[in-house]
Design a protein around this motif. Structure first.
Motif, PDB file in Angstrom:
ATOM      1  N   ILE A  66       0.809  -1.232   0.000  1.00 36.38           N
ATOM      2  CA  ILE A  66       0.000   0.000   0.000  1.00 36.38           C
ATOM      3  C   ILE A  66       0.838   1.276   0.000  1.00 36.38           C
ATOM      4  CG2 ILE A  66      -1.957  -1.172   1.102  1.00 36.38           C
ATOM      5  CD1 ILE A  66      -1.181   0.528   3.670  1.00 36.38           C
ATOM      6  N   LYS A  67       2.155   1.133  -0.050  1.00 32.26           N
ATOM      7  CA  LYS A  67       3.024   2.324  -0.112  1.00 32.26           C
ATOM      8  C   LYS A  67       3.005   2.845  -1.552  1.00 32.26           C
ATOM      9  CE  LYS A  67       7.713   4.008   0.740  1.00 32.26           C
ATOM     10  NZ  LYS A  67       7.303   5.242   1.415  1.00 32.26           N
ATOM     11  N   ARG A  68       2.562   4.060  -1.726  1.00 33.95           N
ATOM     12  CA  ARG A  68       2.439   4.648  -3.062  1.00 33.95           C
ATOM     13  C   ARG A  68       3.692   5.440  -3.410  1.00 33.95           C
ATOM     14  NH1 ARG A  68       0.785   9.431  -5.157  1.00 33.95           N
ATOM     15  NH2 ARG A  68       0.246  10.297  -3.121  1.00 33.95           N
ATOM     16  N   LEU A  69       4.305   5.096  -4.524  1.00 31.47           N
ATOM     17  CA  LEU A  69       5.459   5.851  -5.004  1.00 31.47           C
ATOM     18  C   LEU A  69       4.962   7.138  -5.666  1.00 31.47           C
ATOM     19  CD1 LEU A  69       7.551   2.876  -6.438  1.00 31.47           C
ATOM     20  CD2 LEU A  69       7.880   4.073  -4.265  1.00 31.47           C
ATOM     21  N   PRO A  70       5.802   8.181  -5.762  1.00 22.20           N
ATOM     22  CA  PRO A  70       5.350   9.502  -6.234  1.00 22.20           C
ATOM     23  C   PRO A  70       4.519   9.506  -7.516  1.00 22.20           C
ATOM     24  CG  PRO A  70       7.585   9.649  -5.422  1.00 22.20           C
ATOM     25  CD  PRO A  70       7.212   8.205  -5.360  1.00 22.20           C
ATOM     26  N   GLN A  71       4.892   8.702  -8.501  1.00 20.13           N
ATOM     27  CA  GLN A  71       4.163   8.746  -9.776  1.00 20.13           C
ATOM     28  C   GLN A  71       3.041   7.706  -9.871  1.00 20.13           C
ATOM     29  OE1 GLN A  71       4.801  11.367 -11.647  1.00 20.13           O
ATOM     30  NE2 GLN A  71       6.372  11.848 -10.120  1.00 20.13           N
ATOM     31  N   GLU A  72       2.830   6.945  -8.811  1.00 23.41           N
ATOM     32  CA  GLU A  72       1.825   5.878  -8.856  1.00 23.41           C
ATOM     33  C   GLU A  72       0.432   6.388  -8.514  1.00 23.41           C
ATOM     34  OE1 GLU A  72       3.827   1.619  -7.897  1.00 23.41           O
ATOM     35  OE2 GLU A  72       3.522   2.915  -6.161  1.00 23.41           O
ATOM     36  N   GLY A  73      -0.568   5.612  -8.947  1.00 17.68           N
ATOM     37  CA  GLY A  73      -1.951   5.903  -8.583  1.00 17.68           C
ATOM     38  C   GLY A  73      -2.222   5.457  -7.160  1.00 17.68           C
ATOM     39  N   ILE A  74      -3.415   5.745  -6.688  1.00 12.00           N
ATOM     40  CA  ILE A  74      -3.773   5.408  -5.303  1.00 12.00           C
ATOM     41  C   ILE A  74      -3.866   3.897  -5.128  1.00 12.00           C
ATOM     42  CG2 ILE A  74      -6.317   5.302  -5.349  1.00 12.00           C
ATOM     43  CD1 ILE A  74      -5.895   7.646  -3.026  1.00 12.00           C
ATOM     44  N   LYS A  75      -3.499   3.417  -3.960  1.00 10.68           N
ATOM     45  CA  LYS A  75      -3.585   1.986  -3.651  1.00 10.68           C
ATOM     46  C   LYS A  75      -4.963   1.691  -3.043  1.00 10.68           C
ATOM     47  CE  LYS A  75       0.797   1.233  -4.653  1.00 10.68           C
ATOM     48  NZ  LYS A  75       1.280   0.241  -5.612  1.00 10.68           N
ATOM     49  N   LEU A  76      -5.475   0.506  -3.335  1.00 12.15           N
ATOM     50  CA  LEU A  76      -6.822   0.154  -2.867  1.00 12.15           C
ATOM     51  C   LEU A  76      -6.807  -1.089  -1.988  1.00 12.15           C
ATOM     52  CD1 LEU A  76      -9.974   0.417  -2.961  1.00 12.15           C
ATOM     53  CD2 LEU A  76      -9.896  -1.081  -4.945  1.00 12.15           C
ATOM     54  N   ILE A  77      -7.336  -0.925  -0.777  1.00 16.72           N
ATOM     55  CA  ILE A  77      -7.577  -2.054   0.130  1.00 16.72           C
ATOM     56  C   ILE A  77      -9.074  -2.332   0.034  1.00 16.72           C
ATOM     57  CG2 ILE A  77      -7.369  -2.932   2.481  1.00 16.72           C
ATOM     58  CD1 ILE A  77      -5.470  -0.392   2.944  1.00 16.72           C
ATOM     59  N   ALA A  78      -9.439  -3.444  -0.583  1.00 16.36           N
ATOM     60  CA  ALA A  78     -10.859  -3.787  -0.771  1.00 16.36           C
ATOM     61  C   ALA A  78     -11.312  -4.660   0.397  1.00 16.36           C
ATOM     62  CB  ALA A  78     -11.052  -4.512  -2.096  1.00 16.36           C
ATOM     63  N   GLU A  79     -12.489  -4.348   0.913  1.00 18.31           N
ATOM     64  CA  GLU A  79     -12.918  -4.976   2.165  1.00 18.31           C
ATOM     65  C   GLU A  79     -14.019  -6.025   2.000  1.00 18.31           C
ATOM     66  OE1 GLU A  79     -12.524  -3.093   6.081  1.00 18.31           O
ATOM     67  OE2 GLU A  79     -14.639  -2.618   5.773  1.00 18.31           O
ATOM     68  N   GLY A  93      -2.250  13.826  -1.357  1.00 15.13           N
ATOM     69  CA  GLY A  93      -1.108  12.976  -0.998  1.00 15.13           C
ATOM     70  C   GLY A  93      -1.444  11.717  -0.227  1.00 15.13           C
ATOM     71  N   ILE A  94      -2.707  11.303  -0.270  1.00 18.16           N
ATOM     72  CA  ILE A  94      -3.096  10.058   0.400  1.00 18.16           C
ATOM     73  C   ILE A  94      -2.514   8.869  -0.368  1.00 18.16           C
ATOM     74  CG2 ILE A  94      -5.082   8.595   1.039  1.00 18.16           C
ATOM     75  CD1 ILE A  94      -4.739  11.180   2.735  1.00 18.16           C
ATOM     76  N   ASP A  95      -1.997   7.884   0.367  1.00 21.31           N
ATOM     77  CA  ASP A  95      -1.380   6.711  -0.261  1.00 21.31           C
ATOM     78  C   ASP A  95      -2.393   5.667  -0.700  1.00 21.31           C
ATOM     79  OD1 ASP A  95       1.710   6.949   0.176  1.00 21.31           O
ATOM     80  OD2 ASP A  95       0.801   7.612   2.049  1.00 21.31           O
ATOM     81  N   ALA A  96      -3.382   5.432   0.163  1.00 23.10           N
ATOM     82  CA  ALA A  96      -4.302   4.325  -0.095  1.00 23.10           C
ATOM     83  C   ALA A  96      -5.706   4.643   0.426  1.00 23.10           C
ATOM     84  CB  ALA A  96      -3.783   3.050   0.572  1.00 23.10           C
ATOM     85  N   ILE A  97      -6.671   3.913  -0.112  1.00 27.10           N
ATOM     86  CA  ILE A  97      -8.052   4.023   0.378  1.00 27.10           C
ATOM     87  C   ILE A  97      -8.523   2.634   0.794  1.00 27.10           C
ATOM     88  CG2 ILE A  97      -8.732   6.096  -0.899  1.00 27.10           C
ATOM     89  CD1 ILE A  97      -9.891   4.242  -3.091  1.00 27.10           C
ATOM     90  N   LEU A  98      -9.367   2.594   1.824  1.00 32.22           N
ATOM     91  CA  LEU A  98      -9.971   1.340   2.257  1.00 32.22           C
ATOM     92  C   LEU A  98     -11.463   1.444   1.967  1.00 32.22           C
ATOM     93  CD1 LEU A  98      -9.170  -0.684   5.448  1.00 32.22           C
ATOM     94  CD2 LEU A  98     -11.519  -0.420   4.679  1.00 32.22           C
ATOM     95  N   VAL A  99     -11.953   0.556   1.100  1.00 28.38           N
ATOM     96  CA  VAL A  99     -13.349   0.651   0.650  1.00 28.38           C
ATOM     97  C   VAL A  99     -14.029  -0.705   0.733  1.00 28.38           C
ATOM     98  CG1 VAL A  99     -14.888   1.415  -1.211  1.00 28.38           C
ATOM     99  CG2 VAL A  99     -12.611   2.438  -1.005  1.00 28.38           C
ATOM    100  N   GLY A 100     -15.216  -0.718   1.326  1.00 28.86           N
ATOM    101  CA  GLY A 100     -15.998  -1.955   1.394  1.00 28.86           C
ATOM    102  C   GLY A 100     -17.384  -1.772   0.817  1.00 28.86           C
TER     103      GLY A 100
END
Length: 261
Positions: free
Chosen positions: A44-57, A235-242
């Motif tokens: 879930i660590k997002r590098l500068p040019q990467e899109g947002i990371k997704l934690i699916a619940e 600047g958020i790295d990841a989202i958690l969505v269920g």
């Protein structure tokens, strides 16, 4: 009694029953022999040019909405993996969310290389060892139900067992606990625990106070592409969505929408 207190009280009863079946000493011995296969932090660590990371619940129900939808947990996990989710969160709380530790075990057995977060109401060291035995790569710690010393103790114990921690905060007081414990992943829950209302502004406000070297995850109320675009800009790295994925007519398409692909 506040809903959070009710959940914690119910969880205490369950832990007491588990301790009668298997003591803390027994569970400790076994937990130290289990190897963790992959890292949640890296996923879930997002590098500068990467899109947002997704934690699916994997979420069956909530205290507010009740049963969300009947579905096969493994089939939903299949869909999450094939649609590009970076990690899977599994709610294991039984009484209010209709979760089960068995959900996590099944998913981890099928997908040993996919990082899995155990989402529960954790406040006892017994639950940390239990999480390791279930195969969790990471656990959730909720700042609101722990004092500063508990936060630090449980965090350090989890890390010593080679698991990561998503430390959930709701306000500045929770953030203070997170920083005291020295956590490296901070989840900002957009739900106000007193009113149960959701506001993305909670993430925007608290993100300003979080040191740059921490991974930040936004949780609750994320359901549209525009939400993700705003979070990414901040600047958020990841989202958690269920909920919004599970209730979607096309969960796979919803994941791609939220990943901005």
């Amino acid at each position: 009694m506040h809903i959070l207190q009710k959940i914690v009280e119910a969880k205490k009863l369950r832990i007491n029953e588990l301790k009668k079946i298997k003591s803390i000493e027994e569970i400790k011995k076994t937990a130290h022999t289990v190897k963790t296969s992959c890292q949640f932090y890296k996923a879930i660590k997002r590098l500068p040019q990467e899109g947002i990371k997704l934690i699916a619940e994997i979420k069956k129900a909530s205290p507010i909405k009740g049963l969300l939808k009947e579905y096969d947990v493994l089939k939903m996990a299949d869909l999450y993996v094939s649609s590009g989710a970076d990690a899977i969160s599994v709610i294991t709380e039984e009484d209010f969310f209709l979760g089960s530790p068995s959900f996590l075990v099944k998913i981890k057995e099928k997908y040993p290389n996919v990082p899995v977060l155990r989402k529960d109401f954790i406040f006892d060291e017994y639950q940390i060892y239990e999480s390791k035995l279930l195969g969790a790569d990471a656990i959730l710690l909720i700042g609101n139900i722990l004092n500063k010393q508990q936060c630090k103790f449980l965090y350090e114990l989890t890390k010593s067992l080679q698991m990561d921690v998503l430390f959930e905060i709701h306000d500045e007081q929770d953030l203070e606990k997170a920083l005291f414990a020295g956590v490296d992943i901070i989840g900002i829950n957009n739900r106000n625990l007193k009113t149960m209302q959701i506001a993305l502004d909670t993430t925007f406000r608290l993100k300003e106070l979080i040191p740059e070297d921490k991974i930040t995850v936004s949780e609750s109320g994320i359901s549209e592409r525009t939400h993700v675009e705003k979070l990414l800009k901040k600047g958020i790295d990841a989202i958690l969505v269920g909920t919004s994925i599970i209730l979607s007519n096309n969960p796979s398409q919803k994941i791609k929408e939220l990943k901005l692909t």
